[in-house]
Design a protein around this motif. Structure first.
Motif, PDB file in Angstrom:
ATOM      1  N   LEU A 151     -35.718  99.658 -35.939  1.00 29.49           N
ATOM      2  CA  LEU A 151     -34.497 100.265 -35.392  1.00 29.49           C
ATOM      3  C   LEU A 151     -34.784 101.660 -34.856  1.00 29.49           C
ATOM      4  O   LEU A 151     -34.302 102.043 -33.781  1.00 29.49           O
ATOM      5  CB  LEU A 151     -33.417 100.328 -36.472  1.00 29.49           C
ATOM      6  CG  LEU A 151     -32.077 100.915 -36.039  1.00 29.49           C
ATOM      7  CD1 LEU A 151     -31.436 100.060 -34.960  1.00 29.49           C
ATOM      8  CD2 LEU A 151     -31.131 101.065 -37.218  1.00 29.49           C
ATOM      9  N   VAL A 154     -36.498 101.134 -31.524  1.00 27.04           N
ATOM     10  CA  VAL A 154     -35.598 100.614 -30.492  1.00 27.04           C
ATOM     11  C   VAL A 154     -34.758 101.763 -29.928  1.00 27.04           C
ATOM     12  O   VAL A 154     -34.664 101.966 -28.716  1.00 27.04           O
ATOM     13  CB  VAL A 154     -34.692  99.489 -31.047  1.00 27.04           C
ATOM     14  CG1 VAL A 154     -33.563  99.175 -30.080  1.00 27.04           C
ATOM     15  CG2 VAL A 154     -35.507  98.235 -31.312  1.00 27.04           C
ATOM     16  N   THR A 155     -34.187 102.572 -30.805  1.00 29.56           N
ATOM     17  CA  THR A 155     -33.366 103.685 -30.315  1.00 29.56           C
ATOM     18  C   THR A 155     -34.234 104.707 -29.590  1.00 29.56           C
ATOM     19  O   THR A 155     -33.816 105.283 -28.591  1.00 29.56           O
ATOM     20  CB  THR A 155     -32.620 104.389 -31.470  1.00 29.56           C
ATOM     21  OG1 THR A 155     -33.520 104.579 -32.539  1.00 29.56           O
ATOM     22  CG2 THR A 155     -31.429 103.604 -31.931  1.00 29.56           C
ATOM     23  N   LEU A 169     -23.559 103.938 -30.990  1.00 28.30           N
ATOM     24  CA  LEU A 169     -23.863 102.540 -30.683  1.00 28.30           C
ATOM     25  C   LEU A 169     -24.435 101.818 -31.902  1.00 28.30           C
ATOM     26  O   LEU A 169     -24.085 100.661 -32.168  1.00 28.30           O
ATOM     27  CB  LEU A 169     -24.848 102.459 -29.502  1.00 28.30           C
ATOM     28  CG  LEU A 169     -24.261 102.878 -28.144  1.00 28.30           C
ATOM     29  CD1 LEU A 169     -25.335 102.845 -27.061  1.00 28.30           C
ATOM     30  CD2 LEU A 169     -23.105 101.960 -27.762  1.00 28.30           C
ATOM     31  N   VAL A 170     -25.294 102.505 -32.660  1.00 24.86           N
ATOM     32  CA  VAL A 170     -25.864 101.868 -33.842  1.00 24.86           C
ATOM     33  C   VAL A 170     -24.769 101.608 -34.885  1.00 24.86           C
ATOM     34  O   VAL A 170     -24.710 100.532 -35.494  1.00 24.86           O
ATOM     35  CB  VAL A 170     -27.004 102.723 -34.430  1.00 24.86           C
ATOM     36  CG1 VAL A 170     -27.457 102.174 -35.770  1.00 24.86           C
ATOM     37  CG2 VAL A 170     -28.178 102.767 -33.471  1.00 24.86           C
ATOM     38  N   ILE A 172     -21.651 101.083 -34.313  1.00 26.64           N
ATOM     39  CA  ILE A 172     -20.833  99.946 -33.846  1.00 26.64           C
ATOM     40  C   ILE A 172     -21.557  98.638 -34.139  1.00 26.64           C
ATOM     41  O   ILE A 172     -20.992  97.714 -34.726  1.00 26.64           O
ATOM     42  CB  ILE A 172     -20.530 100.061 -32.333  1.00 26.64           C
ATOM     43  CG1 ILE A 172     -19.645 101.280 -32.048  1.00 26.64           C
ATOM     44  CG2 ILE A 172     -19.840  98.790 -31.822  1.00 26.64           C
ATOM     45  CD1 ILE A 172     -19.404 101.542 -30.579  1.00 26.64           C
ATOM     46  N   ALA A 173     -22.839  98.584 -33.750  1.00 23.76           N
ATOM     47  CA  ALA A 173     -23.579  97.328 -33.896  1.00 23.76           C
ATOM     48  C   ALA A 173     -23.616  96.867 -35.347  1.00 23.76           C
ATOM     49  O   ALA A 173     -23.439  95.683 -35.631  1.00 23.76           O
ATOM     50  CB  ALA A 173     -25.003  97.493 -33.362  1.00 23.76           C
ATOM     51  N   TYR A 174     -23.832  97.820 -36.284  1.00 23.35           N
ATOM     52  CA  TYR A 174     -23.943  97.416 -37.687  1.00 23.35           C
ATOM     53  C   TYR A 174     -22.584  97.235 -38.358  1.00 23.35           C
ATOM     54  O   TYR A 174     -22.513  96.751 -39.485  1.00 23.35           O
ATOM     55  CB  TYR A 174     -24.840  98.385 -38.462  1.00 23.35           C
ATOM     56  CG  TYR A 174     -26.290  98.093 -38.173  1.00 23.35           C
ATOM     57  CD1 TYR A 174     -27.002  97.174 -38.930  1.00 23.35           C
ATOM     58  CD2 TYR A 174     -26.930  98.672 -37.079  1.00 23.35           C
ATOM     59  CE1 TYR A 174     -28.312  96.864 -38.639  1.00 23.35           C
ATOM     60  CE2 TYR A 174     -28.244  98.369 -36.769  1.00 23.35           C
ATOM     61  CZ  TYR A 174     -28.926  97.456 -37.554  1.00 23.35           C
ATOM     62  OH  TYR A 174     -30.220  97.130 -37.242  1.00 23.35           O
ATOM     63  N   LEU A 176     -20.218  95.523 -36.641  1.00 25.86           N
ATOM     64  CA  LEU A 176     -19.675  94.305 -36.037  1.00 25.86           C
ATOM     65  C   LEU A 176     -19.610  93.106 -36.995  1.00 25.86           C
ATOM     66  O   LEU A 176     -18.589  92.416 -37.013  1.00 25.86           O
ATOM     67  CB  LEU A 176     -20.471  93.917 -34.780  1.00 25.86           C
ATOM     68  CG  LEU A 176     -20.111  94.691 -33.506  1.00 25.86           C
ATOM     69  CD1 LEU A 176     -21.011  94.253 -32.353  1.00 25.86           C
ATOM     70  CD2 LEU A 176     -18.652  94.490 -33.118  1.00 25.86           C
TER      71      LEU A 176
ATOM     72  N   LEU B  19     -25.001  94.395 -27.549  1.00 25.60           N
ATOM     73  CA  LEU B  19     -25.201  95.496 -28.479  1.00 25.60           C
ATOM     74  C   LEU B  19     -25.811  94.994 -29.789  1.00 25.60           C
ATOM     75  O   LEU B  19     -26.763  95.556 -30.321  1.00 25.60           O
ATOM     76  CB  LEU B  19     -23.836  96.145 -28.747  1.00 25.60           C
ATOM     77  CG  LEU B  19     -23.799  97.584 -29.205  1.00 25.60           C
ATOM     78  CD1 LEU B  19     -24.480  98.467 -28.186  1.00 25.60           C
ATOM     79  CD2 LEU B  19     -22.356  98.025 -29.403  1.00 25.60           C
ATOM     80  N   LEU B  23     -29.585  95.970 -31.027  1.00 23.87           N
ATOM     81  CA  LEU B  23     -29.690  96.917 -32.138  1.00 23.87           C
ATOM     82  C   LEU B  23     -29.783  96.262 -33.518  1.00 23.87           C
ATOM     83  O   LEU B  23     -30.165  96.923 -34.472  1.00 23.87           O
ATOM     84  CB  LEU B  23     -28.511  97.891 -32.110  1.00 23.87           C
ATOM     85  CG  LEU B  23     -28.507  98.847 -30.916  1.00 23.87           C
ATOM     86  CD1 LEU B  23     -27.222  99.644 -30.860  1.00 23.87           C
ATOM     87  CD2 LEU B  23     -29.700  99.793 -30.983  1.00 23.87           C
ATOM     88  N   VAL B  24     -29.415  94.989 -33.638  1.00 21.58           N
ATOM     89  CA  VAL B  24     -29.497  94.343 -34.957  1.00 21.58           C
ATOM     90  C   VAL B  24     -30.502  93.193 -34.965  1.00 21.58           C
ATOM     91  O   VAL B  24     -31.438  93.182 -35.757  1.00 21.58           O
ATOM     92  CB  VAL B  24     -28.107  93.842 -35.430  1.00 21.58           C
ATOM     93  CG1 VAL B  24     -28.211  93.212 -36.809  1.00 21.58           C
ATOM     94  CG2 VAL B  24     -27.104  94.989 -35.465  1.00 21.58           C
ATOM     95  N   PRO B  27     -34.357  94.317 -33.824  1.00 18.00           N
ATOM     96  CA  PRO B  27     -35.112  94.992 -34.887  1.00 18.00           C
ATOM     97  C   PRO B  27     -35.493  94.048 -36.016  1.00 18.00           C
ATOM     98  O   PRO B  27     -36.583  94.137 -36.582  1.00 18.00           O
ATOM     99  CB  PRO B  27     -34.144  96.063 -35.399  1.00 18.00           C
ATOM    100  CG  PRO B  27     -33.225  96.312 -34.297  1.00 18.00           C
ATOM    101  CD  PRO B  27     -33.097  95.024 -33.562  1.00 18.00           C
TER     102      PRO B  27
END
Lengths: 304, 309
Positions: A151, A154-155, A169-170, A172-174, A176, B19, B23-24, B27
């Motif tokens: 992670l 990626v960022t 953004l991270v 939000i993604a985690y 979801l 997204l 990001l999930v 990774p």
């Protein structure tokens, strides 16, 4: 407590001899003893939770010398200057604003994107629906810390490392997985007839969603919104890895941890306690006002 | 119409899915790849070394030590937290005085206030909780809240360097994890208990059941699903004791590595000690395996219960 136990024993040994006549009395007194007993335990735990929090509040108004010298004493003078020092000099104010910005955007984004995805997954049949649903929901089971290394890169490769948009953004993604899970089951409980009527009247799917379905799901949105705000406001691991840049950009959790480690040599305990109090009070205030929704929001997922 | 529907589905799913994928999911997949390289970060210099990192991990004593701490947390923290949660919830909902003969069961007076107070720690960040408890555990006999209290009560012999002694440090951290989470389960189980029909309690009472029997024979079996869910939640939370340990322990996992846990070891390996990213990624995979084993075992166990009752 021992006396209570003894009296229970006495009652029990007395009971069989005069079973029929005293049964009702025995029951009532058992209730009384247990009532004292339960109140005792509940009170002890309430003190264990309440006292440390009150301690932070009253200590934040004492001088550093008094905090260290006699931790249990109440403040003799109310030193509100600790608060201004923590807010300005220890940057707690800046961290507070940073956190508000990040969490403001990330929660809004989570809610919009999460309910959009959930709506489609709950209400439309298409190839791959179940697969996408489980892809999202599966994310609930794994702590973020497992994928920390990839992670981070990626960022970094996206140029989002040490930036607020990256954190947003991270976050939000985690967020979801749980949001999609919760909102999908919520949308399923709503009646279909109203949306169908709107479609017949010529409303587009998008407009139906924003103008009819979203307002109808207000209770669900409040619960999951509270859940996300608290979770993201209190996030610690993600900022310390993805927001290691300028200390001016720290979030509240990072700033407090930093402040705590600095006290080892700075010795400004008053500012540390004032910082803790500043971080604690708004959350507790919001909690006391919205306790019903917060309790419902946080426990909703587990009850389902 | 049909065309519009698919455009709408794609339009609504594209951004969240993209997204989530970037990001999930990505990774997650990359973690396996990175764990098979000797990558140390800065350069793009990655060499495939197969399972060497895992070999190294198996022979690393600190890994096993950290894992054993994780497993202790995984067993002790959920067990104590859920037991206390059930106990308090039962007291709040059923433990009250039995008034008259008409009223079936009732909670103690002021149960809503208790619930509000118990839930407090749940809304605070782990950072606040950890820093707060660090001050409570302060080893100085006059400075620490706990040690000062013991001194005032005439129990000076019990004063202790709570987090500084390797025999108590891990237990002290677990106490805080329990302290922070009990309130959540009190509220959760209370909601569950409130949904149990009072007729069942009344019937049990007419049959002469005592409170203990009522709890183990009626409340607990009827709450089993909620308890099982709580167990998995709590286990995943305990697996990630990172923030508590990182913030509270002496020297990040000390003293003498007595509080080190896998997430902290991973963090230190990747971001503190010469950036051994490949090695850290293999720890991530190890954590994934432990979490999966825990989840499968918990599900198995709760399923066996179902047959017994």
């Amino acid at each position: 407590m021992t006396t209570n136990a003894v009296s229970v024993e006495n009652q029990k040994s007395a009971a069989p001899t005069a079973k029929k006549t005293t049964k009702r009395n025995w029951r009532r007194s058992e209730g009384g003893v247990l009532n004292v007993f339960s109140h005792g335990f509940l009170l002890v735990w309430a003190l264990m939770v309440g006292v440390p929090m009150l301690w932070v509040l009253w200590s934040s108004l004492k001088t550093s010398g008094d905090i260290v010298g006699s931790p249990w004493s109440l403040p003799t003078h109310l030193h509100f200057d600790n608060w201004t020092r923590a807010w300005n000099k220890a940057n707690i104010g800046q961290y507070f604003i940073n956190t508000a910005i990040v969490v403001g955007f990330s929660t809004t984004g989570t809610m919009i994107l999460g309910s959009m995805a959930a709506y489609v997954l709950a209400r439309f049949e298409f190839f791959g629906n179940r697969f996408i649903y489980y892809l999202f929901v599966g994310g609930m089971a794994f702590p973020v810390v497992m994928v920390l290394v990839p992670l981070f890169f990626v960022t970094k490769n996206l140029g989002l490392l040490n930036t607020f948009p990256g954190l947003i953004l991270v976050y939000i993604a985690y967020s979801l997985p749980f949001t999609v899970f919760f909102m999908t089951s919520f949308f399923r409980t709503l009646p279909t007839s109203i949306a169908e009527a709107a479609l017949v009247d010529g409303s587009s799917h998008t407009r139906t969603f924003f103008q009819i379905m979203l307002p109808m799901s207000k209770p669900g949105l409040i619960s999951i919104g509270v859940f996300n705000i608290l979770g993201q406001w209190n996030q610690y691991l993600l900022p310390i890895v993805l927001n290691q840049g300028d200390s001016k950009n720290y979030l509240l959790t990072q700033g407090l941890a930093d402040l705590a480690t600095q006290q080892g040599y700075a010795g400004d305990w008053a500012a540390l306690f004032a910082g803790l109090a500043i971080a604690m009070l708004p959350v507790l205030a919001v909690y006391i006002v919205f306790q019903k929704q917060i309790q419902a929001g946080l426990t909703a997922g587990a009850i389902k | 119409m049909r065309h519009g529907k698919y455009r709408f589905i794609i339009g609504f799913l594209a951004i969240p899915l993209a997204l989530y994928g970037v990001l999930v999911i990505s990774p997650f997949v990359q973690d396996f790849q990175i764990s098979m390289t000797d990558w140390s970060g800065i350069s793009s210099d990655k060499k495939f070394i197969g399972l060497d990192n895992y070999q190294k991990l198996i022979h690393n004593d600190l890994f096993w030590k950290s894992l054993s701490h994780n497993i202790i947390m995984l067993l002790v923290v959920p067990l104590v937290t859920l037991s206390l949660g059930l106990f308090f919830a039962f007291m709040l909902n059923v433990g009250g005085r039995r008034r008259g003969s008409a009223a079936g069961v009732s909670g103690v007076r002021g149960s809503s206030i208790y619930k509000v107070v118990f839930f407090f720690p749940q809304v605070l960040s782990v950072t606040i909780i950890a820093v707060l408890w660090q001050q409570i555990y302060n080893p100085d006999n006059k400075e620490g809240l706990l040690n000062a209290l013991l001194g005032n009560l005439g129990l000076a012999s019990l004063q202790h360097a709570w987090l500084g002694d390797k025999s108590t440090a891990l237990a002290c951290i677990m106490v805080v994890m329990i302290w922070a989470n009990v309130g959540f389960y009190v509220v959760l189980f209370s909601a569950g208990m409130a949904s149990i029909p009072t007729e069942i309690y009344e019937a049990a009472r007419l049959d002469g059941a005592e409170r203990g029997t009522t709890f183990f024979r009626i409340t607990l079996p009827l709450l089993r699903d909620t308890v099982a869910t709580g167990w998995v939640y709590m286990g995943i939370m305990a697996m990630d004791g990172f923030a508590f340990v990182q913030l509270m322990s002496v020297n990040n996992g000390g003293p003498d590595e007595s509080t080190d846990v896998l997430p902290l070891l991973l963090y230190k390996t990747a971001f503190r000690d010469n950036s051994q990213f490949g090695y850290a990624a293999s720890m991530g995979v190890a954590m994934l395996i432990v979490t999966l084993i825990f989840a499968v075992l918990s599900m198995r166990l709760s399923r066996r219960d179902r047959i017994e009752f």
